[in-house]
Design an enzyme around this catalytic site. Structure first.
Site, mmCIF file in Angstrom:
data_model
loop_
_atom_site.group_PDB
_atom_site.id
_atom_site.type_symbol
_atom_site.label_atom_id
_atom_site.label_comp_id
_atom_site.label_asym_id
_atom_site.label_seq_id
_atom_site.Cartn_x
_atom_site.Cartn_y
_atom_site.Cartn_z
ATOM 1 N N LYS A 42 122.499 18.963 10.717
ATOM 2 C CA LYS A 42 121.099 18.869 10.775
ATOM 3 C C LYS A 42 120.692 18.300 9.322
ATOM 4 C CE LYS A 42 121.108 23.915 9.221
ATOM 5 N NZ LYS A 42 120.210 24.986 8.969
ATOM 6 N N TYR A 101 104.018 11.026 -19.410
ATOM 7 C CA TYR A 101 102.910 11.684 -19.127
ATOM 8 C C TYR A 101 102.862 12.815 -20.286
ATOM 9 C CZ TYR A 101 101.651 9.155 -14.630
ATOM 10 O OH TYR A 101 101.451 8.039 -13.697
#
Ligand SMILES: Cc1ncc(COP(=O)(O)O)c(C=O)c1O
Length: 368
Positions: free
Chosen positions: A35, A261
């Site tokens: 999955k 940043y």
């Protein structure tokens, strides 16, 4: 310049499957859990590799995944482990997919839809023995099976459960779950008059509790190479997936340069920094800002400053030889240096599963 890309080592995956196969009795099937795009490894190529290595059963979460798989592999068994809609009974029946039945109402609705469409649906009763998630509570499970046993439209094929806790040093919880499962299985098989395919163990249970292999095991993470590296374990596997990006620019910066940043890293000395072509949009967790390490030219380099959406800065050191176009490894190895998903998971306080499935699904996947 590309963003990031994944390479999957087919030989490693095949070796992992063979190692597990060799540890199991020949009567125990492997259901490979693929999955979430085969835990980030790519659904169809992973299934094709596994099928070539002899895997005959696959577990997926959703019908859509099962249908893609069926298109690629006509002959394998596919179990949808989520809850399928009765409205999908027609396609499930026609495509010969197997599905979980999670309670009486679900079973009856599926059976009715199957009858109406003149198909049969291969059913595995999902028993909640202590996970507290999907399935019939174990103390209702025998009655549920009794109620559903003769519903035409369903073809009973299996009984399954899932362990919540597998702690080899404190096995009580898993033992209680296994005990509940066996009780229901004995009663259900007596009602049915013939054996059903029983499966409960995923990777950790397979590694530590061979007594619960039963008719089928459902490994995921161990076959991708995580949690089974210790040679004292029942079988050993190695990671098959590497995740890479490119060095886009390299520059020398003086001491005192704020990086990224909000300048959360300020260079303590003159150094060279490499700016890499991946960021949190590609699945590289922002939590790895100022924490993670990447590999460039066979050396571990610290991630400095904040990981931004598409770029990462790495410190290659004052004499670092990196150049634009170099490969940078986010997960994998370069020479003797290694960084695996387990390391990133520890830094992110998560598990390797989340790191692997978090890698951008759109990133190119190359199979070696
Ligand atoms: C029902 C079920 N079985 C098996 C697995 C495979 O688990 P693992 O990757 O730990 O082997 C999963 C994974 O989440 C699952 O949900």
């Amino acid at each position: 310049m590309k963003g990031s890309w994944v390479s999957v080592d087919g030989k490693a995956l095949t070796a992992n499957i063979r190692a597990l196969r060799a540890a199991l009795q020949s009567s125990t099937e492997i259901m490979f859990v693929i999955k979430a795009d085969a835990y980030g490894h790519g659904l169809i190529p992973t299934a094709q590799l596994a099928a070539a290595a002899g895997v005959r059963w696959f577990g997926v979460a959703h019908l859509q995944e099962a249908m893609r798989l069926r298109e690629a592999l006509a002959d394998v068994n596919v179990l949808v482990m989520g809850v399928v809609e009765p409205a999908d009974a027609t396609v499930i029946g026609r495509q010969q997919l197997a599905c979980m039945v999670v309670d009486v109402e679900h079973g009856r609705a599926l059976a009715a839809a199957a009858r109406a469409a003149d198909v049969t649906v291969r059913a595995h009763l999902k028993i909640d023995t202590g996970m507290g998630r999907l399935g019939v509570p174990w103390d209702d499970a025998t009655e549920t099976f009794r109620a559903l046993r003769e519903e035409t439209g369903l073809v009973w094929e299996g009984l399954c459960s899932h362990f919540a806790t597998v702690e080899p040093k404190q096995p009580q919880h898993a033992e209680a779950q296994a005990e509940r499962f066996f009780q229901v299985a004995t009663a259900a098989e007596t009602l049915h008059g013939q054996p059903l395919r029983k499966h409960i163990s995923s990777s950790r249970a397979i590694l530590y509790h061979p007594e619960w292999d039963l008719d089928m095991v459902r490994p995921g993470i161990a076959l991708y190479g995580y949690g089974a590296s210790d040679s004292r374990l029942r079988f050993r596997t190695q990671p098959a997936l590497q995740w890479k990006c490119q060095v886009m620019q390299v520059k020398s910066v003086p001491a005192g340069t704020p990086i990224g940043y909000y300048g959360t890293h300020v260079t303590p000395q003159p150094t060279r920094i490499a700016i890499l072509s991946a960021g949190y949009a590609d699945g590289y967790h922002r939590v790895l800002s100022n924490r993670g390490q990447v590999l460039i030219r066979g050396q571990r380099c610290r991630v400095i400053g904040r990981v931004s959406m598409n770029w990462i800065c790495a410190d290659v050191g004052p004499t670092g030889m990196a150049a634009p176009g170099d490969e940078a490894v986010l997960i994998g190895h370069q020479g003797k240096a290694e960084v695996w998903a387990g390391e990133l998971a520890r830094l992110c306080r998560t598990i390797p599963y989340e790191i692997l499935v978090g890698i951008d699904r759109q990133a190119e996947r190359v199979y070696l």
